[in-house]
Every structure is written in structure tokens, then in C-alpha cells.
Design a protein around this motif. Structure first.
Motif, PDB file in Angstrom:
ATOM      1  N   ALA A  54      77.386  62.604  40.274  1.00  0.00           N
ATOM      2  CA  ALA A  54      76.485  63.551  40.946  1.00  0.00           C
ATOM      3  C   ALA A  54      76.704  63.528  42.455  1.00  0.00           C
ATOM      4  CB  ALA A  54      75.029  63.189  40.631  1.00  0.00           C
ATOM      5  N   THR A  86      65.870  60.751  39.352  1.00  0.00           N
ATOM      6  CA  THR A  86      66.262  62.157  39.396  1.00  0.00           C
ATOM      7  C   THR A  86      67.029  62.395  40.689  1.00  0.00           C
ATOM      8  OG1 THR A  86      64.222  62.847  40.486  1.00  0.00           O
ATOM      9  CG2 THR A  86      64.244  62.880  38.062  1.00  0.00           C
ATOM     10  N   LEU A  87      67.849  63.406  40.681  1.00  0.00           N
ATOM     11  CA  LEU A  87      68.620  63.751  41.866  1.00  0.00           C
ATOM     12  C   LEU A  87      67.694  64.181  43.001  1.00  0.00           C
ATOM     13  CD1 LEU A  87      71.518  63.835  42.831  1.00  0.00           C
ATOM     14  CD2 LEU A  87      71.656  66.198  42.061  1.00  0.00           C
ATOM     15  N   GLN A 174      74.948  63.164  34.619  1.00  0.00           N
ATOM     16  CA  GLN A 174      73.884  63.976  35.201  1.00  0.00           C
ATOM     17  C   GLN A 174      73.483  64.992  34.144  1.00  0.00           C
ATOM     18  OE1 GLN A 174      74.827  65.984  38.873  1.00  0.00           O
ATOM     19  NE2 GLN A 174      72.852  67.023  38.944  1.00  0.00           N
ATOM     20  N   ASP A 177      68.440  67.476  36.344  1.00  0.00           N
ATOM     21  CA  ASP A 177      68.097  66.707  37.536  1.00  0.00           C
ATOM     22  C   ASP A 177      68.166  65.200  37.277  1.00  0.00           C
ATOM     23  OD1 ASP A 177      67.295  66.758  40.274  1.00  0.00           O
ATOM     24  OD2 ASP A 177      65.230  66.292  39.690  1.00  0.00           O
ATOM     25  N   LEU A 179      69.556  61.483  36.266  1.00  0.00           N
ATOM     26  CA  LEU A 179      70.741  60.627  36.308  1.00  0.00           C
ATOM     27  C   LEU A 179      70.552  59.590  35.211  1.00  0.00           C
ATOM     28  CD1 LEU A 179      71.047  60.183  40.170  1.00  0.00           C
ATOM     29  CD2 LEU A 179      72.070  61.928  38.707  1.00  0.00           C
TER      30      LEU A 179
END
Length: 193
Positions: A54, A86-87, A174, A177, A179
Motif C-alpha cells: 500500500a 486502515t490506510l 490491501q 481501506d 491492511l
């Protein structure tokens, strides 16, 4: 001069004709080695591709004060996957600490945004000193217990007693959103020392 003498004279005055078979064979072997090497090296994922799937879509500047890990709630497995973070949360906090708890063991995890914006997920342990907390100072990752220092981009040791054991980077995916790390990877994880 007789024919016999001429033939002896030619042996010494004329260069010996060597067989081209070893030269051609060597060229073929070298060609095969080059082709095989480029195939394997060209198809091999680099560390960046394997461990930094990501990206935040922007660079991160860590100059200034040291950044400590932001602690988040412990995580569990669901459908064989463990959502480490989460990203969007990582975009906000840059450096996250959590714990995966299962089967009577706890594995501290971290997710970090690298200066180039790529994201790494790792087991948050400096194994020789058994510390699970880190900080970022400039472009370096530093153990809070022993002060061993690694480059943030490559996790290569720079100084300290635990240089050979940076946080163990994990392969992750990913999913939107999220990971995610496979539960099996975490359940099978063991310290390297």
C-alpha cells in the motif's frame, strides 16, 4: 626440401588451428546463464514490492521531534485475516502499534508510513532486547529500550546491539481501506532469536 621437412617446418611457422568447439560451448552456456538470470531476477519481487504493498499517495516528512507509535485497540482474526489498521488511520497517525491476541499468545504489530509514502506492516519487537516499542527520528527507526537504529526505508541496521533484528516485516494485502495479514502468518510467527 623434402615433404617431411616442409611439414615439420609448417608446425613451427604456422599457427596451430584450434578447435572452436570449447569457445562455442562456452558462449552457449554464458548465453543460457544470462537469459536464466534475467528471467529470475526480472520476475523476483523486490523487498519494496513484497513488504510495501500500500501507499499513502504522498511523501511523509519525519524531520523534527521524534514520533512515537500511536497505540490502537488490539486486533483479532476474522475469516482468516487480521486487519492491522486502515490506510486512512495510518495516513492520519503515520506510525501505529497494536496487538494480535490468539491461542494464548500476543504478537505486537506495527504499521508505518515510510518517507516515500509506502506502508510497511511488521511485528513490533526488537527481539534481542525484547522491546516492543519504537520511535521514528528523522529517517530512522529507533528501539525505545536499547536505542538500536535502523534506516526507515530498508530496516538496515545503523547502530546498536540489535541491528540484525529489526521489526520483522510481514507480507500483507490491501483490501479496500484495510491492511490485512493472513492469520496463518501470525499464528506461525516465532522470534528469530
Amino acid at each position: 626440401m623434402s615433404n617431411n621437412q616442409n611439414s615439420k617446418k609448417e608446425k613451427f611457422t604456422q599457427p596451430e588451428k584450434k578447435s572452436k568447439v570449447p569457445l562455442i560451448g562456452g558462449a552457449i552456456v554464458l548465453g543460457i546463464a544470462i537469459i536464466a538470470g534475467s528471467f529470475f531476477l526480472g520476475n523476483r519481487s523486490s523487498d519494496g514490492d513484497q513488504y510495501a504493498v500500500a501507499t499513502l499517495g504522498q511523501t511523509v516528512d519525519y524531520s523534527g521531534s521524534p514520533l512515537q507509535q500511536a497505540e490502537t485497540a488490539p486486533v483479532n482474526a476474522e475469516n482468516g485475516k487480521v486487519v492491522v489498521t486502515t490506510l486512512s488511520e495510518l495516513k492520519e497517525k503515520k506510525f501505529i502499534y497494536t496487538q494480535y491476541q490468539a491461542n494464548d499468545k500476543t504478537i505486537p504489530l506495527t504499521a508505518v508510513a515510510l518517507p516515500d509514502g509506502k506502508v510497511v506492516v511488521a511485528v513490533s519487537i526488537c527481539e534481542p532486547c525484547n522491546s516492543d516499542s519504537f520511535r521514528i527520528e528523522g529517517d530512522n527507526l529507533v528501539c525505545n529500550a536499547c536505542n538500536t537504529t535502523w534506516t526507515l526505508n530498508s530496516f538496515k541496521g545503523l547502530s546498536g546491539g540489535c541491528q540484525a533484528y529489526p521489526p520483522d516485516r510481514l507480507v500483507y494485502t490491501q483490501n479496500g481501506d484495510n491492511l490485512e495479514v493472513d492469520q496463518g502468518i501470525l499464528d506461525a510467527w516465532k522470534p528469530r532469536v
